[in-house]
Motif scaffolding. Structure first.
Motif, mmCIF file in Angstrom:
data_model
loop_
_atom_site.group_PDB
_atom_site.id
_atom_site.type_symbol
_atom_site.label_atom_id
_atom_site.label_comp_id
_atom_site.label_asym_id
_atom_site.label_seq_id
_atom_site.Cartn_x
_atom_site.Cartn_y
_atom_site.Cartn_z
ATOM 1 N N THR A 1 -39.736 25.095 13.784
ATOM 2 C CA THR A 1 -41.072 25.635 14.024
ATOM 3 C C THR A 1 -42.148 24.727 13.424
ATOM 4 O OG1 THR A 1 -41.067 26.924 11.992
ATOM 5 C CG2 THR A 1 -40.221 28.011 13.965
ATOM 6 N N ASP B 1 -44.662 25.602 11.555
ATOM 7 C CA ASP B 1 -44.906 25.906 10.146
ATOM 8 C C ASP B 1 -43.865 25.275 9.221
ATOM 9 O OD1 ASP B 1 -47.217 27.222 10.579
ATOM 10 O OD2 ASP B 1 -46.471 29.243 10.149
ATOM 11 N N ASN C 1 -40.598 22.568 17.903
ATOM 12 C CA ASN C 1 -40.467 23.519 18.994
ATOM 13 C C ASN C 1 -41.822 24.188 19.230
ATOM 14 O OD1 ASN C 1 -39.784 25.563 20.765
ATOM 15 N ND2 ASN C 1 -38.848 26.853 19.175
ATOM 16 N N PRO D 1 -43.253 26.746 21.681
ATOM 17 C CA PRO D 1 -42.885 27.644 22.779
ATOM 18 C C PRO D 1 -44.092 28.007 23.627
ATOM 19 C CG PRO D 1 -43.171 28.900 20.757
ATOM 20 C CD PRO D 1 -43.507 27.464 20.428
ATOM 21 N N GLY D 2 -43.854 28.798 24.664
ATOM 22 C CA GLY D 2 -44.956 29.325 25.478
ATOM 23 C C GLY D 2 -45.465 28.332 26.506
ATOM 24 N N GLU E 1 -48.987 28.931 18.675
ATOM 25 C CA GLU E 1 -48.101 27.884 18.166
ATOM 26 C C GLU E 1 -48.604 26.500 18.593
ATOM 27 O OE1 GLU E 1 -45.263 28.087 16.056
ATOM 28 O OE2 GLU E 1 -46.188 30.044 15.763
ATOM 29 N N LYS F 1 -51.516 25.529 16.374
ATOM 30 C CA LYS F 1 -51.061 25.077 15.054
ATOM 31 C C LYS F 1 -50.447 23.677 15.136
ATOM 32 C CE LYS F 1 -48.504 28.732 13.827
ATOM 33 N NZ LYS F 1 -47.750 29.696 12.994
ATOM 34 N N GLU G 1 -42.114 33.845 13.195
ATOM 35 C CA GLU G 1 -41.243 32.676 13.013
ATOM 36 C C GLU G 1 -39.882 32.953 13.669
ATOM 37 O OE1 GLU G 1 -41.372 29.435 10.522
ATOM 38 O OE2 GLU G 1 -43.005 29.711 11.950
ATOM 39 N N GLU H 1 -42.098 34.760 22.783
ATOM 40 C CA GLU H 1 -43.533 34.656 22.501
ATOM 41 C C GLU H 1 -43.861 35.376 21.195
ATOM 42 O OE1 GLU H 1 -47.073 34.262 24.333
ATOM 43 O OE2 GLU H 1 -45.849 32.450 24.444
#
Lengths: 648, 246
Positions: A506, A508, A550, A552-553, A561, A564, B42, B50
């Motif tokens: 991710t 983050d 990664n 997504p979306g 995401e 970010k 997360e 999503e």
């Protein structure tokens, strides 16, 4: 090497700004209507500039990342705003505010800019009161002042612990008035993605609509960035979640020099870190140091018992408490500047005297103040802060001393600007925390609000006009030119690349790792070896990010995401420049503390002979090293000495 | 702590939404509510789903961005705080937590738990200011103000514009929000000059935007994270009446 021209007007320091205004170029009212200005950010600097430029008659387009201009992060400033009013009759003056700010910044700020800041500080208070900002008052109906770190006078105006909120709502109200007139066009939930340059001048921006995901083009005769600081490069900081360095970084990559990137402020009074799921750090206002006394146990064994939860701090007798700031700095005591207070806390904790279950905390104790003034008085002064502390830590600070530890709070570095707050890209102006100019290597408390509003209300409306006077024959900027086309494509390419990666980590998780590298090697104490390591590790992390992130979306529609990820792309580059800058500066000054350069007593040791300059970095391409330009700092109106907070 | 979350999911403004159940595990009682949401997101991202969209920014209770309706309460079960300051210690292990967006016609849903509150900005634009320009103002101490009035004005000005009052009200009334701004200026000499137009314009805009009327249930005051008092509504009504008869 290009010579940096700071464009400081000639003449005695007290007359420079008056002379500038007397001789600058102006735009006549009919022509103002033909000129468009873009402002990115609606905090104190952006909001105030937007309202003021619109009042003058320019067409203003304003962009903010939140759902309303009222939510910019200036709103979170708690303690107050400085001004040289000398209402308490305690010896303040414009010169003294100027002197304290230059000294507090450890002689790394541009003298003329700071003097102007001190000079207009009084106008800010007048302006805000006229807007209806409810500052604290005495029973006689006049304004009240409090003390802040790094000053021997009380010059800080405040509105409880919500001064930033009230000043921002003042600027927001002025902006709302202009929006209502139809003079300002407001765009919310937009993030700036890039600057558009035409013939070398800033002529527009590309923004992303955060709700639809669409890229938009906006053109103007000049662009003002008031996009705040980049403290979130550390992942954990007191900044808001969306605060980011992307606008400043994009400006850098388009040719605006980046100044003193390593100068970050670590605020001494924050609630300590409590878990690895933590998303941000919470500041406890510096104003608390007016009445709170900072201490750790004198005996290491007491500290260890506290860390294990076997001993309560209220059980430690007075003679076993080490009020280390009062001990080391008798003249300023608990009100030493932020960098000094932060380092002193770190020193005690590193030696094993820290408290809390991590040992990374010190006490801020109100026992004596409550005994002296009564609980009611303390509650009236700091009630909202005490409540906030109790909600987070689950302890009552009226009974048990608060635990605090330093945290990343503010960035003194930023886009290099000249006296007119114009960057090295003509037509690109930068205000507030986003520029570098006024705080040197350390900002004094209650000076950020002062600088934001000074830039916004009283400096940029003049200096931008001086630039725009040249632009009256330039028609409204069409956004179908090749330059807009190409810049939008550049932005789209980065977005496309992020979706191609399809890794399994991710955003983050990468940001947290970057934050740890920054905190360990580019944080409160730095050294050559660590900084070199940081540069290597950041490069590796960047590579891993582009190989395994990664996102997504979808590209269209809201995608948090992706937002970010786009910000982290820039932080991953900016972090490296910060380390490079810290490595170049072989001295300690203000918030920049190199362990190799300290006095025997552990205080920061400057090297004025070799480092009395602003470092301004020029971008040369992704695969090339940036080039360092130096703007020498000249002090004609202030004697440069080692900062001394031990004696007055 | 292990928790069962029941979260409102809605992909866009004109799409039908529904509750979706998500279990979360091993949450620290010291985590904030939004940190718990971060952990959920997360996990969703790691599973290729999503993440849940929700508004938040400063995470210290002042920006007014966060806005969740938790177990039937705006900003959740704790008093006098925003969602970002709510901590998991206020919940029990194993508890089911229902999380919804603000529900009011003037606050259309953008996505999941995120709503559009620009109606509040429009109300402020209608008159929530003193119409002065930058520069040319008197010295700050030339306008003395009674400390009591300054304090009351500050109490009203503390509003963060989060919209909890509207979400809590069965009529979706914005009276607490509007009256806080009207009161701030009504209490200060700077605001007196435009008092009449201000209250008339702001109330007219509020009505235009479809906010409901006040029926004195005080739900707004009970749920306000900044303890804005309903006394402000009384003051606004007085100002409004005075404006209409003058």
């Amino acid at each position: 090497m290009t010579k940096l021209d700071s464009k400081v007007p000639s003449g005695p320091i007290a007359e420079k700004w008056t002379n500038y205004k007397a001789h600058q170029n102006l735009v006549n009212p009919a022509n103002k209507r033909k000129i468009d200005v873009i402002i990115v950010g609606t905090g104190l600097a952006g909001g105030a500039a937007a309202a003021s430029l619109s009042e003058l008659g320019f067409n203003v387009k304003v962009f903010c990342i939140q759902d309303s201009p009222r939510r910019a992060h200036s709103i979170a400033a708690q303690g107050g705003i400085n001004a040289a009013k000398n209402y308490p009759n305690d010896g303040d003056s414009i010169y003294r505010l100027f002197y304290d700010t230059v000294k507090g910044g450890d002689y790394r700020a541009r003298e003329a800019n700071v003097y102007r800041l001190a000079e207009v500080s009084n106008n800010i208070i007048d302006q805000c009161v006229a807007q209806g900002v409810p500052f604290a008052r005495e029973y006689g109906g006049l304004l009240d002042n409090r003390s802040f770190g790094g000053a021997l006078v009380s010059r800080t105006f405040y509105a409880r612990g919500q001064t930033g909120q009230q000043l921002l709502l003042g600027a927001y109200s002025a902006l709302s008035k202009e929006i209502n007139k139809g003079a300002v066009k407001m765009y919310t939930r937009r993030e700036m993605m890039d600057i558009v340059k035409i013939d070398g001048k800033a002529r527009g921006i590309i923004v992303r609509d955060l709700v639809t995901g669409k890229l938009e083009r906006h053109g103007a005769h000049a662009v003002l960035l008031a996009t705040g600081g980049y403290g979130n490069v550390f992942f954990l900081s007191t900044n808001a979640m969306t605060s980011n360095g992307s606008a400043a970084w994009k400006a850098y990559k388009r040719g605006a020099y980046f100044a003193d990137p390593s100068f970050v402020q670590i605020h001494p009074t924050c609630i300590p870190v409590h878990g690895d799921y933590q998303s941000k750090l919470t500041l406890m206002s510096e104003s608390l140091r007016n009445d709170g006394r900072i201490w750790v146990p004198k005996k290491k064994v007491d500290a260890q018992k506290i860390q294990k939860g076997e001993l309560s701090p209220v059980k430690i007798p007075e003679e076993d408490r080490d009020y280390y700031l009062e001990r080391r700095y008798p003249a300023f005591g608990n009100l030493v500047p932020r960098d000094v207070a932060s380092r002193a806390a770190k020193e005690r904790c590193d030696e094993g005297y820290g408290v809390g279950n991590t040992g990374l905390a010190v006490y801020l104790d109100f026992k004596d103040a409550i005994n002296r003034l009564g609980k009611n008085v303390i509650e009236a002064r700091y009630g909202n802060l005490f409540q906030m502390y109790e909600k987070i830590v689950d302890e009552n600070p009226y009974e048990t001393p608060m635990m605090i530890y330093p945290a990343i709070h503010y960035t003194m570095g930023g886009t290099w600007v000249d006296y007119e707050l114009q960057s090295t890209i003509p037509g690109l102006f930068v205000g507030g925390e986003a520029n570098f100019s006024d705080h040197g290597a350390n900002r004094l408390g209650a000076s950020a609000l002062m600088q934001g509003l000074s830039d916004g209300y009283f400096v940029l409306p003049y200096t931008m006009q001086n630039y725009l006077a040249d632009q009256i024959n330039v028609p409204h900027l069409a956004t179908d030119s090749a330059e807009f086309e190409q810049t939008e494509k550049d932005v789209q390419d980065i977005i496309d690349r992020l979706f191609v990666v399809k890794g399994n980590k991710t955003v983050d998780s990468f940001h947290k790792r970057l934050g740890l590298i920054m905190w360990d090697y580019v944080g409160m104490a730095r050294n050559k070896e660590g900084l070199e390591k940081a540069i290597v590790e950041i490069k590796e992390l960047r590579k891993e990010f582009w190989g395994n992130v990664n996102v997504p979306g979808e590209k269209t529609g809201m995608n948090v995401e992706l937002e970010k990820a786009l910000r982290l792309v820039d932080f991953l580059e900016l972090g490296e420049l910060m380390a490079r800058d810290a490595l170049d500066r072989n001295e300690s000054c203000g918030g920049h503390f190199r362990e190799e350069y300290k006095t025997e007593e552990g205080e920061a040791m400057r090297d004025d002979e070799n480092y009395m300059y602003v470092s301004a970095w020029e971008y040369k391409g992704d695969d090339q090293e940036p080039v360092l330009h130096k703007e020498p700092l000249v002090y004609e109106n202030i004697e440069v000495k080692q900062r001394n907070y031990k004696t007055a | 702590m292990d928790l069962k979350l029941k979260i409102w999911r809605q992909t866009g403004p004109d799409v039908e939404g529904k509750f979706v159940h998500y279990p979360v595990h091993n949450i620290s009682k010291d985590a904030s509510f939004l940190e718990m949401m971060d952990i959920l997101n997360e996990e969703l991202v790691a599973n290729g789903e999503e993440p849940v969209a929700f508004d938040h920014d400063c995470r210290e209770g002042i920006c007014g961005m966060c806005s969740l309706f938790i177990n039937g309460h705006a900003h959740g079960p704790d008093d006098s705080i925003t969602t970002c300051q709510l901590h998991m210690r206020k919940f029990k292990d194993g508890e089911t937590i229902v999380i919804e967006p603000w529900r009011a016609r003037p606050f259309p849903i953008i996505k999941d738990l995120m709503v559009d509150r620009s109606a509040f900005d429009l109300i402020i634009q209608a008159g929530g200011y003193v119409s002065i320009n930058t520069g040319g103002v008197p010295d700050a101490n030339a306008i003395p103000i009674k400390k009591e009035n300054a304090d009351l004005a500050m109490d009203a000005a503390a509003c963060i514009g989060c919209g909890a009052c509207v979400a809590a009200c069965k009529n979706a009334s914005a009276m607490l929000f509007v009256s806080a701004k009207v009161s701030q200026f009504a209490l200060l000499p700077q605001g007196k000059i435009e008092a009449k137009q201000r209250v008339e314009n702001m109330v007219a805009k509020m009505d235009d935007l479809g906010f409901g009327n006040c029926t004195n249930t005080y739900a707004c005051e009970a749920e306000c994270p900044k303890d804005i008092s309903v006394a402000n509504i009384a003051r606004m009504n007085r100002e409004f009446l005075a404006a209409k008869v003058s």
